[in-house]
Motif scaffolding. Structure first.
Motif, PDB file in Angstrom:
ATOM      1  N   HIS A  90       0.647  -1.254   0.013  1.00  0.00           N
ATOM      2  CA  HIS A  90      -0.071  -0.066  -0.200  1.00  0.00           C
ATOM      3  C   HIS A  90       0.860   1.214  -0.008  1.00  0.00           C
ATOM      4  O   HIS A  90       0.469   2.334  -0.792  1.00  0.00           O
ATOM      5  CB  HIS A  90      -1.000  -0.038   1.207  1.00  0.00           C
ATOM      6  CG  HIS A  90      -1.849  -1.013   1.166  1.00  0.00           C
ATOM      7  ND1 HIS A  90      -2.456  -1.442   2.370  1.00  0.00           N
ATOM      8  CD2 HIS A  90      -2.378  -1.901   0.170  1.00  0.00           C
ATOM      9  CE1 HIS A  90      -3.333  -2.515   2.026  1.00  0.00           C
ATOM     10  NE2 HIS A  90      -3.270  -2.867   0.549  1.00  0.00           N
ATOM     11  N   ALA A  91       1.978   1.068   0.659  1.00  0.00           N
ATOM     12  CA  ALA A  91       2.931   2.520   0.782  1.00  0.00           C
ATOM     13  C   ALA A  91       3.435   2.678  -0.522  1.00  0.00           C
ATOM     14  O   ALA A  91       3.602   3.997  -0.990  1.00  0.00           O
ATOM     15  CB  ALA A  91       3.859   1.935   1.723  1.00  0.00           C
ATOM     16  N   LEU A  92       3.769   1.736  -1.301  1.00  0.00           N
ATOM     17  CA  LEU A  92       4.464   1.700  -2.497  1.00  0.00           C
ATOM     18  C   LEU A  92       3.195   2.155  -3.579  1.00  0.00           C
ATOM     19  O   LEU A  92       3.722   3.109  -4.318  1.00  0.00           O
ATOM     20  CB  LEU A  92       4.703   0.297  -3.223  1.00  0.00           C
ATOM     21  CG  LEU A  92       5.522   0.089  -4.498  1.00  0.00           C
ATOM     22  CD1 LEU A  92       6.616   1.090  -4.649  1.00  0.00           C
ATOM     23  CD2 LEU A  92       5.795  -1.167  -4.885  1.00  0.00           C
ATOM     24  N   ILE A  93       2.167   1.698  -3.358  1.00  0.00           N
ATOM     25  CA  ILE A  93       1.143   2.252  -4.543  1.00  0.00           C
ATOM     26  C   ILE A  93       0.922   3.836  -4.110  1.00  0.00           C
ATOM     27  O   ILE A  93       0.641   4.707  -4.978  1.00  0.00           O
ATOM     28  CB  ILE A  93      -0.246   1.523  -4.147  1.00  0.00           C
ATOM     29  CG1 ILE A  93      -0.202   0.077  -4.601  1.00  0.00           C
ATOM     30  CG2 ILE A  93      -1.470   2.081  -4.786  1.00  0.00           C
ATOM     31  CD1 ILE A  93      -1.197  -0.852  -4.344  1.00  0.00           C
ATOM     32  N   ALA A  94       0.774   4.150  -2.669  1.00  0.00           N
ATOM     33  CA  ALA A  94       0.684   5.630  -2.302  1.00  0.00           C
ATOM     34  C   ALA A  94       1.904   6.399  -2.988  1.00  0.00           C
ATOM     35  O   ALA A  94       1.548   7.732  -3.312  1.00  0.00           O
ATOM     36  CB  ALA A  94       0.687   5.410  -0.833  1.00  0.00           C
ATOM     37  N   GLU A  95       2.965   6.069  -2.931  1.00  0.00           N
ATOM     38  CA  GLU A  95       4.133   6.787  -3.624  1.00  0.00           C
ATOM     39  C   GLU A  95       4.138   6.820  -5.001  1.00  0.00           C
ATOM     40  O   GLU A  95       4.440   8.140  -5.317  1.00  0.00           O
ATOM     41  CB  GLU A  95       5.553   6.331  -2.928  1.00  0.00           C
ATOM     42  CG  GLU A  95       5.983   6.368  -1.582  1.00  0.00           C
ATOM     43  CD  GLU A  95       6.077   7.549  -1.164  1.00  0.00           C
ATOM     44  OE1 GLU A  95       6.580   8.461  -1.901  1.00  0.00           O
ATOM     45  OE2 GLU A  95       5.605   7.927   0.026  1.00  0.00           O
ATOM     46  N   GLN A  96       3.534   6.010  -5.610  1.00  0.00           N
ATOM     47  CA  GLN A  96       3.340   5.980  -7.220  1.00  0.00           C
ATOM     48  C   GLN A  96       2.164   6.968  -7.535  1.00  0.00           C
ATOM     49  O   GLN A  96       2.336   7.958  -8.256  1.00  0.00           O
ATOM     50  CB  GLN A  96       3.154   4.896  -7.767  1.00  0.00           C
ATOM     51  CG  GLN A  96       4.149   3.716  -7.575  1.00  0.00           C
ATOM     52  CD  GLN A  96       5.332   4.287  -8.197  1.00  0.00           C
ATOM     53  OE1 GLN A  96       5.640   4.900  -9.199  1.00  0.00           O
ATOM     54  NE2 GLN A  96       6.536   4.228  -7.336  1.00  0.00           N
ATOM     55  N   GLY A  97       1.062   6.896  -6.456  1.00  0.00           N
ATOM     56  CA  GLY A  97       0.108   8.017  -6.657  1.00  0.00           C
ATOM     57  C   GLY A  97       0.366   9.342  -6.541  1.00  0.00           C
ATOM     58  O   GLY A  97      -0.024  10.481  -7.103  1.00  0.00           O
ATOM     59  N   ILE A  98       1.251   9.563  -5.267  1.00  0.00           N
ATOM     60  CA  ILE A  98       2.025  11.095  -5.332  1.00  0.00           C
ATOM     61  C   ILE A  98       2.461  11.433  -6.224  1.00  0.00           C
ATOM     62  O   ILE A  98       2.394  12.578  -6.787  1.00  0.00           O
ATOM     63  CB  ILE A  98       2.691  10.862  -3.866  1.00  0.00           C
ATOM     64  CG1 ILE A  98       1.807  10.658  -2.573  1.00  0.00           C
ATOM     65  CG2 ILE A  98       3.490  12.298  -3.752  1.00  0.00           C
ATOM     66  CD1 ILE A  98       2.686  10.471  -1.500  1.00  0.00           C
ATOM     67  N   LEU A  99       3.176  10.564  -6.903  1.00  0.00           N
ATOM     68  CA  LEU A  99       4.312  10.986  -8.290  1.00  0.00           C
ATOM     69  C   LEU A  99       3.249  11.197  -9.176  1.00  0.00           C
ATOM     70  O   LEU A  99       3.488  12.238  -9.865  1.00  0.00           O
ATOM     71  CB  LEU A  99       5.299   9.992  -8.503  1.00  0.00           C
ATOM     72  CG  LEU A  99       6.226  10.249  -9.381  1.00  0.00           C
ATOM     73  CD1 LEU A  99       7.229  11.617  -9.252  1.00  0.00           C
ATOM     74  CD2 LEU A  99       7.056   9.075  -9.951  1.00  0.00           C
ATOM     75  N   LEU A 100       2.335  10.645  -9.608  1.00  0.00           N
ATOM     76  CA  LEU A 100       1.362  10.742 -10.584  1.00  0.00           C
ATOM     77  C   LEU A 100       0.771  12.134 -10.247  1.00  0.00           C
ATOM     78  O   LEU A 100       0.431  12.631 -11.121  1.00  0.00           O
ATOM     79  CB  LEU A 100       0.370   9.605 -10.595  1.00  0.00           C
ATOM     80  CG  LEU A 100      -0.704   9.717 -11.437  1.00  0.00           C
ATOM     81  CD1 LEU A 100       0.064   9.608 -13.025  1.00  0.00           C
ATOM     82  CD2 LEU A 100      -1.497   8.718 -11.551  1.00  0.00           C
ATOM     83  N   SER A 101       0.272  12.177  -9.100  1.00  0.00           N
ATOM     84  CA  SER A 101      -0.311  13.443  -8.811  1.00  0.00           C
ATOM     85  C   SER A 101       0.664  14.928  -9.116  1.00  0.00           C
ATOM     86  O   SER A 101      -0.059  15.738  -9.470  1.00  0.00           O
ATOM     87  CB  SER A 101      -0.654  13.521  -7.039  1.00  0.00           C
ATOM     88  OG  SER A 101       0.353  13.718  -6.394  1.00  0.00           O
ATOM     89  N   VAL A 102       1.779  14.747  -8.742  1.00  0.00           N
ATOM     90  CA  VAL A 102       2.576  15.983  -9.094  1.00  0.00           C
ATOM     91  C   VAL A 102       2.684  15.967 -10.816  1.00  0.00           C
ATOM     92  O   VAL A 102       2.613  16.996 -11.243  1.00  0.00           O
ATOM     93  CB  VAL A 102       4.137  15.627  -8.404  1.00  0.00           C
ATOM     94  CG1 VAL A 102       5.158  16.772  -8.881  1.00  0.00           C
ATOM     95  CG2 VAL A 102       3.990  15.428  -6.940  1.00  0.00           C
TER      96      VAL A 102
END
Length: 194
Positions: A90-102
């Protein structure tokens, strides 16, 4: 007019500045940790400012609602993190989601895109859920969890309102300024990804 160009250049340079780590160590606890966290993670800072900037060109409802949507998304993401126990996947998915959001928020600013109100609202809350998830995982063990969350709510509101103010200012200058700011955010996302 020259002064506004200088301010835009300074903002653009700030947006492309990179750090060795998007999440440096946080020594504060409780409320102070929550207040400072969004400002010390380049990914959080860029996404929140860019979403605020983007919101200035949206429908009145979305423009006014974006700060609240950001907080709702952040709190939802934090709740998911706390309920899921912050599993590594879940943490890995969140980090990818954060990068996508930027990346996406930078593109929205650069392309001057307007979204339908509902689509924009879902996107803002969804992107911020990734950030809230990460904030909850990075919550200091010592200190008040409620204070920490209150701090990141206040910081999120401040960044959203600051971004919207910058976005409104950008609307009064040639559109190339918005395109450069958005491009700088996108470039930062690419640099964070490598």
């Amino acid at each position: 007019m020259k002064r506004s160009h200088s301010a835009l250049l300074a903002t653009s340079l700030l947006l492309v500045a990179t750090s060795a780590s998007a999440h440096p160590g946080h020594d504060a606890h409780g409320l102070m940790a929550g207040l400072t966290h969004p400002f010390t993670g380049l990914d959080h800072l860029l996404a929140m400012l860019a979403i605020g900037i983007w919101s200035a060109r949206q429908s009145r409802a979305l423009r006014l609602g974006t700060p609240l949507l950001m907080v709702i998304g952040m709190l939802a993401g934090a709740g998911i993190a706390l309920l899921s126990g912050g599993q590594a996947l879940h943490a890995l998915i969140a980090e990818q989601g954060i990068l996508l959001s930027v990346l996406v928020s930078g593109a929205l600013v650069a392309l001057l895109l307007r979204l339908p109100t509902l689509a924009g609202a879902v996107m803002v809350a969804g992107f911020m859920a990734f950030h809230g998830f990460a904030h909850a995982l990075e919550m200091p063990a010592a200190g008040s969890a409620m204070g920490y969350m209150a701090g990141f709510v206040v910081a999120t509101l401040a960044l959203a309102l600051l971004g919207r103010a910058v976005g409104q200012r950008l609307m009064s200058v040639p559109t190339i300024a918005s395109r450069l700011v958005g491009g700088a955010v996108m470039a930062s996302a690419v640099m964070m990804a490598v």
